[in-house]
Enzyme design. Structure first.
Site, short mmCIF file in Angstrom:
data_model
loop_
_atom_site.label_atom_id
_atom_site.label_comp_id
_atom_site.label_asym_id
_atom_site.label_seq_id
_atom_site.Cartn_x
_atom_site.Cartn_y
_atom_site.Cartn_z
N HIS A 147 0.97 -1.08 -0.01
CA HIS A 147 0.06 -0.18 -0.08
C HIS A 147 0.78 1.12 -0.09
O HIS A 147 0.61 2.18 -0.69
CB HIS A 147 -0.70 0.00 1.16
CG HIS A 147 -1.46 1.25 1.41
ND1 HIS A 147 -2.96 1.36 0.97
CD2 HIS A 147 -1.60 2.32 1.76
CE1 HIS A 147 -3.40 2.52 1.43
NE2 HIS A 147 -2.42 3.22 1.89
N GLU A 148 1.87 1.26 0.92
CA GLU A 148 2.82 2.50 1.02
C GLU A 148 3.49 2.58 -0.25
O GLU A 148 3.78 3.72 -0.77
CB GLU A 148 3.84 2.58 2.23
CG GLU A 148 2.96 2.32 3.32
CD GLU A 148 1.65 3.55 3.53
OE1 GLU A 148 1.98 4.45 3.24
OE2 GLU A 148 0.81 3.23 4.53
N HIS A 151 1.53 4.02 -2.84
CA HIS A 151 1.58 5.69 -2.78
C HIS A 151 2.60 6.53 -3.69
O HIS A 151 2.55 7.43 -4.02
CB HIS A 151 1.52 6.06 -1.19
CG HIS A 151 0.18 5.90 -0.64
ND1 HIS A 151 -0.87 6.79 -1.22
CD2 HIS A 151 -0.31 5.62 0.57
CE1 HIS A 151 -1.94 6.73 -0.28
NE2 HIS A 151 -1.44 5.88 0.85
N GLU A 224 -6.25 6.74 -1.12
CA GLU A 224 -6.29 5.63 -0.48
C GLU A 224 -6.83 4.19 -1.10
O GLU A 224 -6.36 3.31 -0.95
CB GLU A 224 -6.79 5.79 1.01
CG GLU A 224 -6.10 6.85 1.83
CD GLU A 224 -4.70 6.12 2.12
OE1 GLU A 224 -4.49 5.18 2.46
OE2 GLU A 224 -4.05 7.12 2.16
#
Length: 293
Positions: A147-148, A151, A224
């Site tokens: 997930h990070e 980003h 997100e």
């Protein structure tokens, strides 16, 4: 959440320092009367320069400020099995996402959390909390790392910076227009600016800044969902769902779903609270992943 909070806090602090400094040196005396009133063109240029300077500088020091404020210990040479696993997992995901190897760090916090920040896709920082390493399985932690990394790969910090720069510009511009109007129309100041100008500008900038932050928060919530999708791609959809479920278990709602409508936090209060949320509710993120499957 920490990534957004650190960026916004730094941006506000920088804007405040720049505004006071420019005022002390007389640089912001841009509201010159040109026969018919405000010099709108000069004011807009001034607002854009000041607004983007705040957001761009916040981005430039984002890694430095995150390390200092969160106490992140960057892993230079892995000393434990967990550190070795973290570095190798991020390295593998970064290669799959097509970005340079980020710095990897750990910060001491009991809650399960992680964030990514940095001015460039190929020179980012990915950090996780000690609570996350203790509270999640490796499959779940891998999904959070994905997930990070997503980003970073999606360029979310740069896009956030540009949006914040535009928002800053209009907040600075409109607050000075309001200050000028109040000073001239209400207090009838004829020459220069009276005390009402600066007082009104400060109040208007605070109020407009709060309202404008809703735009930044809305953008953050949309990104997100995209980062969740990226984490599902890099680590597996079920692992991403499992990680979000773990977070939901760690942060249960204050009231059961069937009682929420009767609670003091329900209704309009929750609606207003949602406008300032950096992340969508975990239930919505989990549902989005399941629907995408």
């Amino acid at each position: 959440m920490k990534r957004i909070f650190l960026f916004l806090a730094t941006n506000v602090a920088i804007l405040l320092v720049l505004s006071v400094t420019l005022r002390l040196f007389g640089v912001d005396r841009i509201l010159n009367e040109q026969g018919t009133g405000l010099d709108i063109n000069n004011l807009l240029i001034f607002s854009a320069v000041l607004g983007f300077a705040g957001s761009l500088f916040s981005l430039a020091i984002s890694k430095w400020s995150a390390k200092r404020m969160m106490g992140v210990q960057v892993i230079e040479q892995p000393r434990t099995a967990d550190e070795q696993w973290l570095v190798e997992t991020v390295r593998r995901q970064a290669q799959a996402a097509g970005i340079g190897m980020p710095e990897v760090g750990i910060f001491n916090a009991p809650e399960m959390n992680a964030f990514a920040t940095g001015a460039r896709r190929n020179a980012a920082l990915v950090a996780v909390s000690t609570g996350l390493l203790r509270g999640m399985s490796r499959q779940e932690a891998e999904a959070v790392l994905g997930h990070e990394v997503s980003h970073v790969a999606n360029g979310d910090m740069v896009t956030l910076t540009l949006i914040q720069g535009v928002v800053n510009t209009f907040v600075i511009f409109l607050s000075r227009v309001i200050g000028y109007t109040v000073d001239k129309v209400v207090f009838k100041t004829e020459r220069g600016h009276g005390p009402a100008f600066m007082i009104t500008v400060i109040v208007a900038q605070l109020v407009l800044g709060i309202l404008a932050s809703m735009i930044v928060m809305w953008f953050s919530r949309q990104r997100e969902f995209r980062a969740d999708s990226g984490g599902a791609t890099l680590a597996g959809r079920q692992s991403m769902i499992s990680a979000l479920e773990r977070l939901r278990q760690a942060h249960p709602p204050a009231l059961p779903d069937k009682m929420a409508a009767f609670g003091i936090t329900g209704g309009l209060g929750d609606g207003l609270k949602r406008l300032f949320m950096t992340h969508p509710p975990l239930e919505e993120r989990i549902a989005a992943l399941r629907n995408a499957a």
